[in-house]
Design a protein around this motif. Structure first.
Motif, mmCIF file in Angstrom:
data_model
loop_
_atom_site.group_PDB
_atom_site.id
_atom_site.type_symbol
_atom_site.label_atom_id
_atom_site.label_comp_id
_atom_site.label_asym_id
_atom_site.label_seq_id
_atom_site.Cartn_x
_atom_site.Cartn_y
_atom_site.Cartn_z
ATOM 1 N N LYS A 89 -50.193 13.793 24.399
ATOM 2 C CA LYS A 89 -48.807 13.364 24.632
ATOM 3 C C LYS A 89 -47.856 14.372 24.003
ATOM 4 O O LYS A 89 -47.956 14.666 22.818
ATOM 5 C CB LYS A 89 -48.544 11.988 24.001
ATOM 6 C CG LYS A 89 -49.023 10.832 24.797
ATOM 7 C CD LYS A 89 -48.039 10.551 25.894
ATOM 8 C CE LYS A 89 -48.311 9.185 26.481
ATOM 9 N NZ LYS A 89 -47.477 8.931 27.616
ATOM 10 N N PRO A 90 -46.919 14.904 24.781
ATOM 11 C CA PRO A 90 -45.933 15.813 24.195
ATOM 12 C C PRO A 90 -44.916 15.040 23.363
ATOM 13 O O PRO A 90 -44.832 13.813 23.445
ATOM 14 C CB PRO A 90 -45.267 16.444 25.415
ATOM 15 C CG PRO A 90 -45.424 15.419 26.483
ATOM 16 C CD PRO A 90 -46.724 14.711 26.202
ATOM 17 N N ARG A 129 -47.171 13.935 16.467
ATOM 18 C CA ARG A 129 -47.866 13.456 17.665
ATOM 19 C C ARG A 129 -49.362 13.575 17.444
ATOM 20 O O ARG A 129 -49.807 14.105 16.424
ATOM 21 C CB ARG A 129 -47.444 14.239 18.896
ATOM 22 C CG ARG A 129 -47.833 15.699 18.827
ATOM 23 C CD ARG A 129 -47.322 16.452 20.020
ATOM 24 N NE ARG A 129 -47.841 17.810 19.960
ATOM 25 C CZ ARG A 129 -48.278 18.479 20.976
ATOM 26 N NH1 ARG A 129 -48.254 17.926 22.173
ATOM 27 N NH2 ARG A 129 -48.727 19.702 20.842
ATOM 28 N N ASP A 130 -50.133 13.118 18.405
ATOM 29 C CA ASP A 130 -51.579 13.127 18.244
ATOM 30 C C ASP A 130 -52.111 14.562 18.086
ATOM 31 O O ASP A 130 -51.534 15.506 18.612
ATOM 32 C CB ASP A 130 -52.259 12.441 19.420
ATOM 33 C CG ASP A 130 -51.968 13.115 20.738
ATOM 34 O OD1 ASP A 130 -52.904 13.588 21.384
ATOM 35 O OD2 ASP A 130 -50.780 13.176 21.109
ATOM 36 N N ILE A 131 -53.188 14.704 17.372
ATOM 37 C CA ILE A 131 -53.704 16.038 17.053
ATOM 38 C C ILE A 131 -54.298 16.748 18.263
ATOM 39 O O ILE A 131 -54.435 17.967 18.262
ATOM 40 C CB ILE A 131 -54.747 15.976 15.916
ATOM 41 C CG1 ILE A 131 -55.912 15.071 16.300
ATOM 42 C CG2 ILE A 131 -54.104 15.528 14.631
ATOM 43 C CD1 ILE A 131 -57.052 15.061 15.305
ATOM 44 N N GLY A 139 -52.865 16.756 21.219
ATOM 45 C CA GLY A 139 -51.762 17.261 22.032
ATOM 46 C C GLY A 139 -51.712 16.670 23.428
ATOM 47 O O GLY A 139 -51.166 17.283 24.335
ATOM 48 N N SER A 185 -47.579 8.832 18.844
ATOM 49 C CA SER A 185 -46.450 9.536 18.251
ATOM 50 C C SER A 185 -45.948 8.670 17.114
ATOM 51 O O SER A 185 -46.019 7.443 17.172
ATOM 52 C CB SER A 185 -45.325 9.746 19.252
ATOM 53 O OG SER A 185 -45.744 10.597 20.275
ATOM 54 N N THR A 191 -41.633 10.720 23.899
ATOM 55 C CA THR A 191 -42.807 11.384 24.466
ATOM 56 C C THR A 191 -42.566 11.714 25.932
ATOM 57 O O THR A 191 -43.413 12.310 26.578
ATOM 58 C CB THR A 191 -44.067 10.501 24.336
ATOM 59 O OG1 THR A 191 -43.821 9.260 24.984
ATOM 60 C CG2 THR A 191 -44.432 10.288 22.887
ATOM 61 N N MET A 248 -53.994 8.837 21.682
ATOM 62 C CA MET A 248 -52.653 9.328 21.924
ATOM 63 C C MET A 248 -51.672 8.497 21.093
ATOM 64 O O MET A 248 -51.708 7.277 21.149
ATOM 65 C CB MET A 248 -52.273 9.173 23.387
ATOM 66 C CG MET A 248 -53.120 9.977 24.335
ATOM 67 S SD MET A 248 -52.565 9.841 26.043
ATOM 68 C CE MET A 248 -52.857 8.140 26.373
#
Length: 72
Positions: A22-23, A16-18, A20, A3, A37, A1
Motif C-alpha cells: 500500500k502506498p 506504511r507496511d514494510i 510496500g 498504514s 493510502t 498491508m
C-alpha cells in the motif's frame, strides 16, 4: 498491508507496511497535513477545496459589484 499515523504535539510520523504493498501519500494544505493510502482521496479533497475557494471568490465579486467596488 497497513498504514499508521502517530501524532504527538509538533511531531507527525506516518508509516506504511514494510512490503510496500500500500502506498502512502501526503500533502499539506493550509497548515493541515492530509495522509492517505489513496491519492484519489487527496485529489478529491484538493478539488473540493478549490471549488469552495471559487464559490467564496464569486460571492465576494457579486457583493462588490452590488456595492460598486472592483476586485483587482
Amino acid at each position: 498491508m497497513y498504514s499508521l499515523v502517530y501524532v504527538n504535539k509538533d511531531e507527525v510520523v506516518a508509516v506504511r507496511d514494510i512490503f510496500g504493498i500500500k502506498p502512502l501519500y501526503y500533502t499539506i494544505i493550509n497548515k493541515d497535513i492530509l495522509i492517505s493510502t489513496s491519492i484519489k482521496c487527496l485529489l478529491e479533497y484538493t478539488n473540493n477545496t478549490e471549488k469552495e475557494r471559487e464559490k467564496v471568490k464569486k460571492s465576494d465579486e457579486k457583493a462588490n459589484a452590488i456595492e460598486g467596488k472592483r476586485n483587482y
